[in-house]
Scaffold this active site. Structure first.
Site, PDB file in Angstrom:
ATOM      1  CB  SER A 103      -0.941   0.046   1.201  1.00  0.00           C
ATOM      2  OG  SER A 103      -2.152  -0.488   0.850  1.00  0.00           O
ATOM      3  CB  SER A 104       4.083   2.312  -1.328  1.00  0.00           C
ATOM      4  OG  SER A 104       3.929   1.860  -2.648  1.00  0.00           O
ATOM      5  CG  ASP A 148      -5.126  -1.003   0.151  1.00  0.00           C
ATOM      6  OD1 ASP A 148      -5.326  -2.088   0.727  1.00  0.00           O
ATOM      7  OD2 ASP A 148      -4.834  -0.915  -1.051  1.00  0.00           O
ATOM      8  CE1 TYR A 200      -7.241  -5.309  -6.608  1.00  0.00           C
ATOM      9  CE2 TYR A 200      -8.863  -4.022  -7.813  1.00  0.00           C
ATOM     10  CZ  TYR A 200      -8.366  -4.500  -6.624  1.00  0.00           C
ATOM     11  OH  TYR A 200      -8.996  -4.182  -5.446  1.00  0.00           O
TER      12      TYR A 200
HETATM   13  C1  GLA Z   1      -5.339  -3.820  -3.554  1.00  0.00           C
HETATM   14  C2  GLA Z   1      -6.576  -2.959  -3.362  1.00  0.00           C
HETATM   15  C3  GLA Z   1      -7.367  -3.401  -2.139  1.00  0.00           C
HETATM   16  C4  GLA Z   1      -7.651  -4.903  -2.175  1.00  0.00           C
HETATM   17  C5  GLA Z   1      -6.377  -5.688  -2.476  1.00  0.00           C
HETATM   18  C6  GLA Z   1      -6.663  -7.153  -2.680  1.00  0.00           C
HETATM   19  O1  GLA Z   1      -4.451  -3.614  -2.516  1.00  0.00           O
HETATM   20  O2  GLA Z   1      -6.197  -1.613  -3.229  1.00  0.00           O
HETATM   21  O3  GLA Z   1      -8.547  -2.654  -2.035  1.00  0.00           O
HETATM   22  O4  GLA Z   1      -8.659  -5.185  -3.090  1.00  0.00           O
HETATM   23  O5  GLA Z   1      -5.713  -5.199  -3.626  1.00  0.00           O
HETATM   24  O6  GLA Z   1      -7.161  -7.716  -1.520  1.00  0.00           O
END
Ligand code: GLA
Length: 362
Positions: A103-104, A148, A200
């Site tokens: 989550s950077s 995140d 994704y």
């Molecule tokens: C990314 C997205 C999150 C989540 C993950 C997978 O980090 O930003 O919201 O969906 O992928 O769990």
């Protein structure tokens, strides 16, 4: 603004299901001074260069994969909800590896949102921020969920955060003192505002289509047996991942509360298998690393974050973590020239989110 590692509950937040991340002690720092005009200037101390733009209504995306997209997303988010205001001169410094599933990007984005609010004398609660940040970050093109943002804002030191959606709640679950997490980088990366984006979004779409085809109102009502009514392999497998991961989160929270480390570890490993075989968001490097972690003595390991590269999170007994680290160095990382221990092997301790000190969560 801390990074986060998701312990369990992967690729289900965007279906409205509970997840269990924790914040890291590593972070993206945004230092800023307000400007008198409406320009936003930022300089990265991590080699991404300088960026500058005018904060106006109707900002477009910058070039694909450029970090300026997160700054623009923050400006658009604040502008749409609180109105345009004065810009900032910002310096950005991070000890979080980028494109690693930690989550950077959300930390950078949320950090800029808070900086712009503060520069304009505005304040926002956890709930208000959770209304606008998850859709706001979709500006970069990835249709992510709210996990995140909830973690980087609302996490509580010493605890994992059980995040629920609609309505958003964040409840701390204490991490037993004798548990320790190791985050290990697979040495392959996944660019969320670049190549991994379509992959994704396709996973999210397949899960959504499956639900629609079954005529179910949400994944909370879905049962494993419903999968038999789905003809498309893609939809059936996505559906099964989501429903079984929902159950693993429930079991993992119970295991953490009861201090049952073996159970929690086995759930991590089962989650990885589902992400690999059903949702197909793993890759050879992540699979190899998760296996290497188990061989090195971890109680369980799984890819963390969106996948397609990035990191594995492994549960160890606290007394064992240093040994697991050494075995990974002597095994998985041996002879890999790009390996940099400080960046690629992180002792993950549950840190506090950016709002924790403000008492913004229950
Ligand atoms: C990314 C997205 C999150 C989540 C993950 C997978 O980090 O930003 O919201 O969906 O992928 O769990």
């Amino acid at each position: 603004m801390p990074g986060r590692v998701n312990l369990i509950g992967e690729h289900i937040d965007y279906h409205g299901l509970d997840v269990l991340p924790m914040a890291l002690e590593r972070r993206v720092r945004v230092r800023f001074t307000p400007r008198q005009d409406t320009r936003i200037h930022a300089v990265s101390h991590n080699g991404y260069g300088r960026r500058a733009f005018e904060w106006t209504g109707g900002l477009d995306r910058a070039a694909e994969g450029d970090w300026e997209n997160y700054l623009r997303a923050a400006a658009v988010t604040v502008g749409a909800r609180w109105g345009l205001g004065r810009g900032i001169d910002a310096e950005v410094d991070s000890d979080l590896p980028a494109a690693a599933g930690l989550s950077s990007s959300s930390a950078l984005y949320a950090g800029f949102v808070l900086a712009l609010l503060e520069a304009n004398g505005l304040q926002a609660s956890f709930e208000e921020l959770m209304e606008v940040l998850p859709p706001g970050e979709q500006f970069v093109g990835t249709r992510g969920g709210g996990m995140d943002h909830a973690a980087v804002l609302g996490a509580v030191g010493g605890a994992a955060l059980r995040v629920s959606f609609a309505p958003v709640t964040a409840r701390a679950v204490a991490v037993p003192r004798d548990w320790a997490f190791l985050v290990a980088h697979s040495l392959t990366t996944a660019q969320k505002s670049g190549g991994a984006r379509e992959e994704y979004n396709a996973r999210r779409q397949a899960g959504h289509e499956a639900l629609k085809r079954l005529g179910l109102p949400s994944y909370k009502e879905a049962r494993e047996a419903d999968a038999g009514r789905l003809d498309s392999d893609l939809e059936r497998e996505s559906f099964l991942h989501v429903v079984t991961e929902r159950e693993r989160v429930e079991q993992a929270v119970a295991a953490m509360q009861a201090g049952e480390a073996e159970t929690f570890g086995a759930l991590l490993t089962a989650s990885h298998a589902s992400l690999r075989d059903r949702l197909k968001v793993s890759c050879a490097a992540l699979d190899g690393l998760a296996e290497a972690a188990a061989e090195a003595g971890a109680l369980g390991a799984r890819l963390t974050g969106a996948g397609f590269g990035g990191c594995v999170v492994a549960l160890c007994r606290r007394t064992e973590r240093a040994a697991v680290r050494e075995r990974l160095k002597a095994g998985f990382y041996l002879g890999k020239a790009e390996f940099d221990e400080q960046r690629h092997l992180i002792d993950a301790e549950p840190g506090a989110g950016a709002l924790a000190s403000l008492g913004a969560i229950e």
